[in-house]
Enzyme design. Structure first.
Site, PDB file in Angstrom:
ATOM      1  N   SER A   1      17.541  -7.765  23.265  1.00 21.48           N
ATOM      2  CA  SER A   1      17.466  -9.232  23.182  1.00 21.48           C
ATOM      3  C   SER A   1      17.808  -9.669  21.753  1.00 21.48           C
ATOM      4  O   SER A   1      17.907  -8.823  20.848  1.00 21.48           O
ATOM      5  CB  SER A   1      16.046  -9.689  23.515  1.00 21.48           C
ATOM      6  OG  SER A   1      15.166  -9.246  22.497  1.00 21.48           O
TER       7      SER A   1
ATOM      8  N   ASP B   1      20.906  -8.832  26.158  1.00 17.36           N
ATOM      9  CA  ASP B   1      20.029  -9.582  27.066  1.00 17.36           C
ATOM     10  C   ASP B   1      19.888 -11.029  26.565  1.00 17.36           C
ATOM     11  O   ASP B   1      19.731 -11.257  25.358  1.00 17.36           O
ATOM     12  CB  ASP B   1      18.656  -8.885  27.089  1.00 17.36           C
ATOM     13  CG  ASP B   1      17.706  -9.463  28.128  1.00 17.36           C
ATOM     14  OD1 ASP B   1      18.173  -9.976  29.144  1.00 17.36           O
ATOM     15  OD2 ASP B   1      16.474  -9.375  27.909  1.00 17.36           O
TER      16      ASP B   1
ATOM     17  N   ASP C   1      23.510 -16.656  28.501  1.00 14.66           N
ATOM     18  CA  ASP C   1      22.476 -17.428  29.196  1.00 14.66           C
ATOM     19  C   ASP C   1      22.623 -18.918  28.880  1.00 14.66           C
ATOM     20  O   ASP C   1      22.099 -19.421  27.894  1.00 14.66           O
ATOM     21  CB  ASP C   1      21.094 -16.913  28.767  1.00 14.66           C
ATOM     22  CG  ASP C   1      19.955 -17.682  29.421  1.00 14.66           C
ATOM     23  OD1 ASP C   1      20.221 -18.662  30.156  1.00 14.66           O
ATOM     24  OD2 ASP C   1      18.791 -17.307  29.193  1.00 14.66           O
TER      25      ASP C   1
ATOM     26  N   GLU D   1      23.607 -16.888  34.006  1.00 20.76           N
ATOM     27  CA  GLU D   1      22.343 -17.320  34.628  1.00 20.76           C
ATOM     28  C   GLU D   1      22.441 -18.757  35.123  1.00 20.76           C
ATOM     29  O   GLU D   1      22.963 -19.634  34.444  1.00 20.76           O
ATOM     30  CB  GLU D   1      21.194 -17.194  33.614  1.00 20.76           C
ATOM     31  CG  GLU D   1      19.855 -17.650  34.195  1.00 20.76           C
ATOM     32  CD  GLU D   1      18.655 -17.334  33.293  1.00 20.76           C
ATOM     33  OE1 GLU D   1      18.652 -16.269  32.645  1.00 20.76           O
ATOM     34  OE2 GLU D   1      17.736 -18.166  33.248  1.00 20.76           O
TER      35      GLU D   1
ATOM     36  N   GLY E   1       7.200 -12.308  30.898  1.00 23.67           N
ATOM     37  CA  GLY E   1       5.886 -12.068  30.309  1.00 23.67           C
ATOM     38  C   GLY E   1       4.847 -11.559  31.294  1.00 23.67           C
ATOM     39  O   GLY E   1       5.157 -11.265  32.457  1.00 23.67           O
TER      40      GLY E   1
ATOM     41  N   HIS F   1      15.279 -11.417  36.678  1.00 21.21           N
ATOM     42  CA  HIS F   1      14.581 -11.349  35.386  1.00 21.21           C
ATOM     43  C   HIS F   1      13.085 -11.503  35.653  1.00 21.21           C
ATOM     44  O   HIS F   1      12.671 -11.910  36.736  1.00 21.21           O
ATOM     45  CB  HIS F   1      15.045 -12.495  34.478  1.00 21.21           C
ATOM     46  CG  HIS F   1      16.370 -12.221  33.846  1.00 21.21           C
ATOM     47  ND1 HIS F   1      16.524 -12.035  32.498  1.00 21.21           N
ATOM     48  CD2 HIS F   1      17.609 -12.086  34.388  1.00 21.21           C
ATOM     49  CE1 HIS F   1      17.786 -11.800  32.228  1.00 21.21           C
ATOM     50  NE2 HIS F   1      18.480 -11.831  33.361  1.00 21.21           N
TER      51      HIS F   1
ATOM     52  N   ALA G   1      10.749  -9.376  36.057  1.00 21.64           N
ATOM     53  CA  ALA G   1      10.414  -8.601  37.263  1.00 21.64           C
ATOM     54  C   ALA G   1       9.318  -7.558  37.039  1.00 21.64           C
ATOM     55  O   ALA G   1       9.069  -6.726  37.903  1.00 21.64           O
ATOM     56  CB  ALA G   1      11.671  -7.934  37.797  1.00 21.64           C
TER      57      ALA G   1
ATOM     58  N   ASP H   1      10.628  -5.591  30.807  1.00 22.10           N
ATOM     59  CA  ASP H   1      10.230  -5.479  29.407  1.00 22.10           C
ATOM     60  C   ASP H   1       8.701  -5.402  29.308  1.00 22.10           C
ATOM     61  O   ASP H   1       8.144  -4.476  28.710  1.00 22.10           O
ATOM     62  CB  ASP H   1      10.755  -6.685  28.605  1.00 22.10           C
ATOM     63  CG  ASP H   1      10.537  -6.514  27.116  1.00 22.10           C
ATOM     64  OD1 ASP H   1      10.061  -5.446  26.700  1.00 22.10           O
ATOM     65  OD2 ASP H   1      10.827  -7.461  26.350  1.00 22.10           O
TER      66      ASP H   1
HETATM   67  P1  13P Z   1       9.434  -9.130  32.169  1.00 24.48           P
HETATM   68  O1  13P Z   1       8.782  -9.965  31.132  1.00 24.48           O
HETATM   69  O2  13P Z   1       8.878  -9.441  33.521  1.00 24.48           O
HETATM   70  O3  13P Z   1       9.386  -7.684  31.870  1.00 24.48           O
HETATM   71  O4  13P Z   1      10.985  -9.551  32.215  1.00 24.48           O
HETATM   72  C1  13P Z   1      11.891  -9.043  31.267  1.00 24.48           C
HETATM   73  C2  13P Z   1      13.212  -9.730  31.290  1.00 24.48           C
HETATM   74  O5  13P Z   1      13.531 -10.494  32.165  1.00 24.48           O
HETATM   75  C3  13P Z   1      14.143  -9.427  30.194  1.00 24.48           C
HETATM   76  O6  13P Z   1      15.303 -10.180  30.267  1.00 24.48           O
HETATM   77  O1  G3H Z   2      13.558 -12.016  28.232  1.00 21.88           O
HETATM   78  C1  G3H Z   2      12.631 -11.673  27.531  1.00 21.88           C
HETATM   79  C2  G3H Z   2      12.529 -10.258  27.131  1.00 21.88           C
HETATM   80  O2  G3H Z   2      11.253  -9.780  27.474  1.00 21.88           O
HETATM   81  C3  G3H Z   2      12.835 -10.098  25.677  1.00 21.88           C
HETATM   82  O3  G3H Z   2      11.790 -10.587  24.907  1.00 21.88           O
HETATM   83  O4  G3H Z   2      12.940 -12.055  23.284  1.00 21.88           O
HETATM   84  O5  G3H Z   2      10.652 -11.120  22.806  1.00 21.88           O
HETATM   85  O6  G3H Z   2      12.659  -9.637  22.775  1.00 21.88           O
HETATM   86  P1  G3H Z   2      12.020 -10.876  23.345  1.00 21.88           P
HETATM   87 ZN    ZN Z   3      14.999 -12.131  31.116  1.00 19.69          ZN
END
Ligand code: 13P
Ligand code: G3H
Ligand code: ZN
Length: 307
Positions: free
Chosen positions: A49, A81, A104, A134, A181, A210, A212, A255
């Site tokens: 990300s 990402d 995105d 997206e 989250g 996403h 998930a 994540d």
């Molecule tokens: P989670 O927070 O559900 O793991 O989703 C991660 C995500 O969508 C990263 O792009």
């Molecule tokens: O989409 C969210 C992912 O969990 C990435 O999170 O932006 O804190 O790295 P982050």
């Molecule tokens: Zn995401």
């Protein structure tokens, strides 16, 4: 073997499974996820990300990924990402590090999202880089006042068809009820699976889910026992993930579950042996738990043995 998102997801789409897309932020998470993919003989998507890039550096993360990938024959996609900032997406494409990028534009009005995605697709495809786009808002429970308001931002199948036709994106992230989250639902988890079926019929291309993470009870309880404050955390059940895959999701983003696994490993080690001060021993435990969680996820998605 580094490969594109397009090729990995084309096989997943044909054979009706999903590929795990795991967020990596450092060496430990990267190696833990790769260990899982290799053990399960599964294709894998490693994604960074903007936050990961800010934390560790694009060049640094890319160098680590490229070195790890050289050691294995499982197909690996290196993916950006949530590229919300066009300059960052362009930088990722230009760098030559990534085989795939997400642009995105979901916060933009439909026409602007189409126009900008189209521009990114043109740049990326000229370098054989895939593009995930997206449509719809993947937002948390706290972002809306009511369920109705949240559902108004879900992806519309007719718009999705027009979006894919116009932009030629390789994969589409859709909103059907997930959120990023650890706090995805107030009550029981639910996804709009009827909407998913309609979207898949309308667009045919690989779809992305996403937000998930499952926030599994086992991990949650372990975290709580070691002093973590995550009482109301709730994710997507394994049964719902299976249904989402059955109805056409081919990329599943994870994540939060890796963050929980990391935290369990570190907290457990520090509690169990307070005399430990060696970072390799502390982070080594985190790696083991992450690998275990990633292996379970890979099996759930049906992509084990698909490398
Ligand atoms: P989670 O927070 O559900 O793991 O989703 C991660 C995500 O969508 C990263 O792009
Ligand atoms: O989409 C969210 C992912 O969990 C990435 O999170 O932006 O804190 O790295 P982050
Ligand atoms: Zn995401």
């Amino acid at each position: 073997m580094l490969t594109t998102l397009k090729s990995v997801l084309a096989k997943a789409n044909r054979e009706n499974y999903a590929v795990g897309a795991f967020n990596i932020n450092d060496l430990e998470i990267l190696q833990a996820v790769m260990d899982a993919a290799i053990a399960e003989k599964a294709p894998v998507i490693l994604q960074t990300s903007a936050g990961a890039i800010e934390y560790a550096g694009m060049e640094e993360l890319a160098a680590l990924v490229h070195i790890e990938v050289k050691k294995t024959r499982v197909p690996v996609v290196f993916h950006l990402d949530h590229g919300k900032n066009i300059a960052l997406v362009k930088q990722a494409i230009k760098s030559g590090y990534y085989t795939s990028a997400m642009y995105d534009g979901s916060a933009l009005p439909f026409k602007d999202n189409v126009r900008t995605t189209k521009e990114i697709v043109k740049l990326a495809h000229a370098k054989n880089i895939s593009v995930e786009a997206e449509l719809g808002a993947i937002a948390g429970i706290e972002d809306f006042v009511s369920v109705k308001e949240r559902e108004a931002c879900f992806t519309d199948s007719t718009q999705a068809a027009e979006f894919v036709r116009e932009t030629h994106c390789d994969a589409l992230a859709i909103a059907i009820g997930t959120a990023h989250g650890a706090y995805k639902f107030k009550g029981a988890p639910r996804l709009d699976l009827e909407r998913l079926k309609k979207i898949k019929t309308a667009v045919k291309i690989p779809l992305v889910l996403h937000g998930a993470s499952g926030v599994p009870q086992k991990l949650k309880q372990h975290c709580l026992r070691h002093g973590c404050k995550i009482r109301e955390a709730r994710g997507i059940s394994d049964a719902l993930i299976k249904k989402a895959v059955k109805f056409g999701i081919n990329k599943i983003n994870i994540d939060t579950d890796l963050r929980l696994a990391f935290t369990v490993g570190v907290r457990h080690k520090l509690k169990e042996s307070p005399e430990t001060i060696d970072p390799r021993k502390i982070l080594g435990e985190a790696k083991k738990v992450i690998t275990q969680v990633a292996r379970e996820k890979i099996r759930l998605l049906g992509c084990a043995q698909k490398a």
